[in-house]
Design a protein around this motif. Sequence first.
Motif, short mmCIF file in Angstrom:
data_model
loop_
_atom_site.label_atom_id
_atom_site.label_comp_id
_atom_site.label_asym_id
_atom_site.label_seq_id
_atom_site.Cartn_x
_atom_site.Cartn_y
_atom_site.Cartn_z
N PRO A 4 0.73 -1.17 0.16
CA PRO A 4 -0.12 -0.01 0.04
C PRO A 4 0.78 1.25 -0.02
O PRO A 4 1.86 1.25 0.59
CB PRO A 4 -0.73 -0.18 1.26
N LEU A 5 0.50 2.31 -0.65
CA LEU A 5 1.13 3.75 -0.91
C LEU A 5 0.44 4.66 0.22
O LEU A 5 -0.58 4.44 0.41
CB LEU A 5 1.10 3.83 -2.30
N ASN A 6 1.15 5.57 0.51
CA ASN A 6 0.56 6.71 1.27
C ASN A 6 0.48 6.38 2.76
O ASN A 6 -0.99 6.88 3.17
CB ASN A 6 -0.61 7.40 0.53
N GLN A 7 0.74 5.20 3.39
CA GLN A 7 0.56 4.81 4.48
C GLN A 7 1.56 4.14 5.18
O GLN A 7 2.74 3.63 4.40
CB GLN A 7 -0.89 4.14 4.55
N LEU A 8 1.64 3.89 6.52
CA LEU A 8 2.61 3.38 7.22
C LEU A 8 2.36 1.72 6.78
O LEU A 8 1.47 1.11 6.53
CB LEU A 8 2.53 3.26 8.64
N ILE A 9 3.58 1.09 6.47
CA ILE A 9 3.66 -0.31 5.88
C ILE A 9 3.98 -1.25 7.12
O ILE A 9 5.01 -1.06 7.66
CB ILE A 9 4.61 -0.49 4.69
N ASP A 10 3.34 -2.31 7.52
CA ASP A 10 3.65 -3.03 8.30
C ASP A 10 4.92 -4.10 8.00
O ASP A 10 4.92 -4.28 6.68
CB ASP A 10 2.47 -3.94 8.67
N SER A 11 5.62 -4.30 8.71
CA SER A 11 7.08 -5.40 8.34
C SER A 11 6.38 -6.39 7.78
O SER A 11 7.19 -7.20 6.74
CB SER A 11 7.74 -5.39 9.49
#
Length: 143
Positions: free
Chosen positions: A64-71
């Motif tokens: 996903p773009l423009n959000q925090l990305i989970d590891s």
Amino acid sequence: MSYPSSPYKSKTLIPFRSAHLLPLLVWLFLGTILRLSNLASLPPWTDEFATMVFSLGNSFQTVPLNQLIDSDILLQLLQPLPEAGINAVVHHLFAESTHPPIYFALAHLWMKLFPSESGLVSISAARSLSTLFGIVSIPAVFG
């Protein structure tokens, strides 16, 4: 017209080549040790991460773009897919990148030779192909 005979005998070329063989072997040995030492000690940087993802036949489209990305999302990209072949590598590379596919296809085949660590691709396996190319290039640079 005849040319004068050369003052250099063919016997003098053999010691000349032998004299260069020892330094070449020393540089090759040092280069190999330096390239292989701590191969997996540093985390991958962005280019290495992208190379591993594309070489495994995975895609960045699921990130996903423009959000925090989970590891966990990023780690899924480093999981080898048994069904992914070179076609998947080339397809994702052409769709998502501008890099030529030859190295990625070679890396795909290379990483299949090494078992994955806990379901993830090995950073040592991913870096070892470039390491091999670097070691092989030492004699070319030596002259």
